[in-house]
Design a protein around this motif. Sequence first.
Motif, PDB file in Angstrom:
ATOM      1  N   LEU A 246     -10.804  10.818   1.318  1.00  0.00           N
ATOM      2  CA  LEU A 246     -11.741   9.698   1.202  1.00  0.00           C
ATOM      3  C   LEU A 246     -11.058   8.454   0.637  1.00  0.00           C
ATOM      4  O   LEU A 246     -11.351   7.335   1.056  1.00  0.00           O
ATOM      5  CB  LEU A 246     -12.935  10.094   0.335  1.00  0.00           C
ATOM      6  CG  LEU A 246     -13.871  11.089   0.998  1.00  0.00           C
ATOM      7  CD1 LEU A 246     -14.870  11.657  -0.005  1.00  0.00           C
ATOM      8  CD2 LEU A 246     -14.618  10.465   2.163  1.00  0.00           C
TER       9      LEU A 246
ATOM     10  N   GLU B  97      -7.916   7.713   1.095  1.00  0.00           N
ATOM     11  CA  GLU B  97      -7.114   7.195   2.217  1.00  0.00           C
ATOM     12  C   GLU B  97      -8.005   6.465   3.217  1.00  0.00           C
ATOM     13  O   GLU B  97      -7.639   5.424   3.761  1.00  0.00           O
ATOM     14  CB  GLU B  97      -6.385   8.341   2.937  1.00  0.00           C
ATOM     15  CG  GLU B  97      -5.244   8.946   2.151  1.00  0.00           C
ATOM     16  CD  GLU B  97      -4.033   8.048   1.995  1.00  0.00           C
ATOM     17  OE1 GLU B  97      -4.003   6.944   2.606  1.00  0.00           O
ATOM     18  OE2 GLU B  97      -3.114   8.410   1.254  1.00  0.00           O
ATOM     19  N   GLN B  98      -9.188   7.016   3.464  1.00  0.00           N
ATOM     20  CA  GLN B  98     -10.115   6.403   4.417  1.00  0.00           C
ATOM     21  C   GLN B  98     -10.462   4.986   3.982  1.00  0.00           C
ATOM     22  O   GLN B  98     -10.377   4.031   4.772  1.00  0.00           O
ATOM     23  CB  GLN B  98     -11.383   7.249   4.505  1.00  0.00           C
ATOM     24  CG  GLN B  98     -12.514   6.617   5.307  1.00  0.00           C
ATOM     25  CD  GLN B  98     -13.731   7.529   5.295  1.00  0.00           C
ATOM     26  OE1 GLN B  98     -13.798   8.529   5.992  1.00  0.00           O
ATOM     27  NE2 GLN B  98     -14.723   7.169   4.488  1.00  0.00           N
ATOM     28  N   TRP B  99     -10.879   4.816   2.733  1.00  0.00           N
ATOM     29  CA  TRP B  99     -11.300   3.496   2.271  1.00  0.00           C
ATOM     30  C   TRP B  99     -10.122   2.550   2.028  1.00  0.00           C
ATOM     31  O   TRP B  99     -10.267   1.334   2.119  1.00  0.00           O
ATOM     32  CB  TRP B  99     -12.222   3.619   1.049  1.00  0.00           C
ATOM     33  CG  TRP B  99     -13.555   4.163   1.455  1.00  0.00           C
ATOM     34  CD1 TRP B  99     -13.990   5.460   1.338  1.00  0.00           C
ATOM     35  CD2 TRP B  99     -14.617   3.459   2.121  1.00  0.00           C
ATOM     36  NE1 TRP B  99     -15.257   5.593   1.868  1.00  0.00           N
ATOM     37  CE2 TRP B  99     -15.664   4.388   2.354  1.00  0.00           C
ATOM     38  CE3 TRP B  99     -14.790   2.128   2.525  1.00  0.00           C
ATOM     39  CZ2 TRP B  99     -16.868   4.025   2.979  1.00  0.00           C
ATOM     40  CZ3 TRP B  99     -15.991   1.768   3.150  1.00  0.00           C
ATOM     41  CH2 TRP B  99     -17.007   2.705   3.367  1.00  0.00           C
TER      42      TRP B  99
ATOM     43  N   ARG C 120       0.825  -1.214   0.000  1.00  0.00           N
ATOM     44  CA  ARG C 120       0.000   0.000   0.000  1.00  0.00           C
ATOM     45  C   ARG C 120       0.860   1.265   0.000  1.00  0.00           C
ATOM     46  O   ARG C 120       0.405   2.314  -0.454  1.00  0.00           O
ATOM     47  CB  ARG C 120      -0.979  -0.010   1.178  1.00  0.00           C
ATOM     48  CG  ARG C 120      -2.025  -1.136   1.083  1.00  0.00           C
ATOM     49  CD  ARG C 120      -2.896  -1.218   2.324  1.00  0.00           C
ATOM     50  NE  ARG C 120      -3.642  -2.468   2.380  1.00  0.00           N
ATOM     51  CZ  ARG C 120      -3.164  -3.615   2.833  1.00  0.00           C
ATOM     52  NH1 ARG C 120      -1.923  -3.686   3.268  1.00  0.00           N
ATOM     53  NH2 ARG C 120      -3.921  -4.701   2.849  1.00  0.00           N
TER      54      ARG C 120
ATOM     55  N   SER D 119      -7.418  -2.144   4.539  1.00  0.00           N
ATOM     56  CA  SER D 119      -6.266  -2.623   5.285  1.00  0.00           C
ATOM     57  C   SER D 119      -6.652  -3.148   6.676  1.00  0.00           C
ATOM     58  O   SER D 119      -6.141  -4.171   7.129  1.00  0.00           O
ATOM     59  CB  SER D 119      -5.259  -1.473   5.382  1.00  0.00           C
ATOM     60  OG  SER D 119      -4.446  -1.554   6.507  1.00  0.00           O
ATOM     61  N   GLN D 120      -7.571  -2.463   7.360  1.00  0.00           N
ATOM     62  CA  GLN D 120      -7.882  -2.784   8.756  1.00  0.00           C
ATOM     63  C   GLN D 120      -9.101  -3.669   8.941  1.00  0.00           C
ATOM     64  O   GLN D 120      -9.179  -4.436   9.882  1.00  0.00           O
ATOM     65  CB  GLN D 120      -8.117  -1.484   9.554  1.00  0.00           C
ATOM     66  CG  GLN D 120      -6.921  -0.557   9.590  1.00  0.00           C
ATOM     67  CD  GLN D 120      -5.715  -1.185  10.276  1.00  0.00           C
ATOM     68  OE1 GLN D 120      -5.821  -1.746  11.357  1.00  0.00           O
ATOM     69  NE2 GLN D 120      -4.570  -1.108   9.627  1.00  0.00           N
ATOM     70  N   ASN D 121     -10.112  -3.524   8.047  1.00  0.00           N
ATOM     71  CA  ASN D 121     -11.371  -4.245   8.240  1.00  0.00           C
ATOM     72  C   ASN D 121     -11.575  -5.388   7.255  1.00  0.00           C
ATOM     73  O   ASN D 121     -12.098  -6.440   7.599  1.00  0.00           O
ATOM     74  CB  ASN D 121     -12.566  -3.278   8.121  1.00  0.00           C
ATOM     75  CG  ASN D 121     -12.644  -2.310   9.281  1.00  0.00           C
ATOM     76  OD1 ASN D 121     -11.637  -1.920   9.849  1.00  0.00           O
ATOM     77  ND2 ASN D 121     -13.834  -1.897   9.648  1.00  0.00           N
TER      78      ASN D 121
ATOM     79  N   GLU E 145      -7.602   2.541   4.114  1.00  0.00           N
ATOM     80  CA  GLU E 145      -7.395   2.073   5.480  1.00  0.00           C
ATOM     81  C   GLU E 145      -8.478   1.070   5.880  1.00  0.00           C
ATOM     82  O   GLU E 145      -8.209   0.118   6.599  1.00  0.00           O
ATOM     83  CB  GLU E 145      -7.385   3.254   6.470  1.00  0.00           C
ATOM     84  CG  GLU E 145      -6.103   4.077   6.441  1.00  0.00           C
ATOM     85  CD  GLU E 145      -4.879   3.295   6.893  1.00  0.00           C
ATOM     86  OE1 GLU E 145      -4.990   2.486   7.836  1.00  0.00           O
ATOM     87  OE2 GLU E 145      -3.797   3.498   6.307  1.00  0.00           O
ATOM     88  N   VAL E 146      -9.710   1.278   5.412  1.00  0.00           N
ATOM     89  CA  VAL E 146     -10.782   0.309   5.690  1.00  0.00           C
ATOM     90  C   VAL E 146     -10.404  -1.052   5.106  1.00  0.00           C
ATOM     91  O   VAL E 146     -10.546  -2.089   5.755  1.00  0.00           O
ATOM     92  CB  VAL E 146     -12.133   0.783   5.108  1.00  0.00           C
ATOM     93  CG1 VAL E 146     -13.141  -0.350   5.095  1.00  0.00           C
ATOM     94  CG2 VAL E 146     -12.679   1.954   5.908  1.00  0.00           C
TER      95      VAL E 146
END
Lengths: 274, 166
Positions: free
Chosen positions: B50, B52-54, B23, B59-61, B56-57
């Motif tokens: 936005l 970056e937000q998704w 990433r 990556s994390q969720n 990270e989603v």
Amino acid sequence: MKKGIKWKFAASSFQLTPLFPLPLYLSIVWLRTEQNTKAKLFFPLCLLSAAKSTMAAVAPVKVYGPPLSTAVSRVLACLIEKDVAFQLVPVSMAKGEHKKPDFLKLQPFGQVPAFQDDSISLFESRAICRYICEKYPDKGNTALYPANPLAKASVDQWLEAESQSFNPPSGALVFQLAFAPRMKIPQDPKAIKLNQDKLKKVLDVYEKRLSESKFLAGDEFSLADLSHLPNADYLVDVAGKGEVFGSRENVGRWWEEISGREAWNKVKELRKSA
Amino acid sequence: CRAQPFGSVPVIQDGDYTLYESRAIIRYYSEKYKSQGTDLLGKTIEERGLVEQWLEVESQNFHPPIYNLTLHVMFASVLGFPADELLIRESEEKLGKVLDVYEERLSKSKYLAGDFFSLADLSHLPFTQYLVGPIGKEYMIRSRKHVSAWWDDISSRPSWKKVLQL
């Protein structure tokens, strides 16, 4: 828990100008009781000088979530490093507020933090940190997320290392050793051993890296280092695992340096007063 | 492994410069070549936020449960350990809840970060390809109308087809 009425001041900062030597300014004071009801009272305040303050009023930046949360405190550390005023809006996870419809509008996964400023609503702490650095490039600490593509990529690389390699085992250990006992959840010795072993391997890599570089991404403290603070702090201060850092020369040096930063200590103060 | 201290792939070398973490690599190339091809980071600071937000989603969720499914369904026998059936069931359940949030999001937005294809969508391609293929759980995508349409859209991009041919 504080008894009685908890006052939250939203104080505005205004500049003295020659035209209005003694202005009276209206300020909004939020009255909040323990039952979380709100009432607005208006009363005039005398002039205020343009003092630096993290108690924001008309500050558009809002962070939703308890400062005890590792992800919330990651964002707070970034905002304070960047000298960006913000308002911290409490969310009681004990009362399940993070799973209620109002909060789910801000964060559809029901996790903290959520973030808003005058142009956007965002979630995911590492995304919020990157956004803050891009939106306010000239404020506060300007080295956190450099503009130069190679330097930025190095920060992203170590932010990803934190997110993919450091966060899972350290997060699991923080839960097992610091939070599970308080929540009366039985600890899982297998999970503790597994994650201690994983964390050890990760910190061996960090030890080598930090023998060649003052901070993870290079010679300056960056978002990559900052991102480690919340979990590492709990590991050291609450779970009593300081020796995982202290037993390694370079990691120990790095930890002393980053955990001593003023911004991080302000986050810890915010936690105490929450 | 000298190039990648955590011993994983990928690693890239761009002249003298070495970079790892997929990433981080995709962010680097998207910025470096911003003015050519598709703009994968959006056009404004807010659009970037936005994306970056998704990302990270993902990556994390999204990544943790689908990684467990991949490891235990696809690779357990190859790597010589018993597939953990309980973990498979739990991961499928977790992934289902994440995809429910995606379904809601994609009912209001053509792609995850907005009306433009971005790194956030791209980042989902590899493991979702496994999910609908060798993991044998295509139903998780098809039973969600908007996720299904989104998957058809992003997986039919010429760039992804080229990757599959490699």
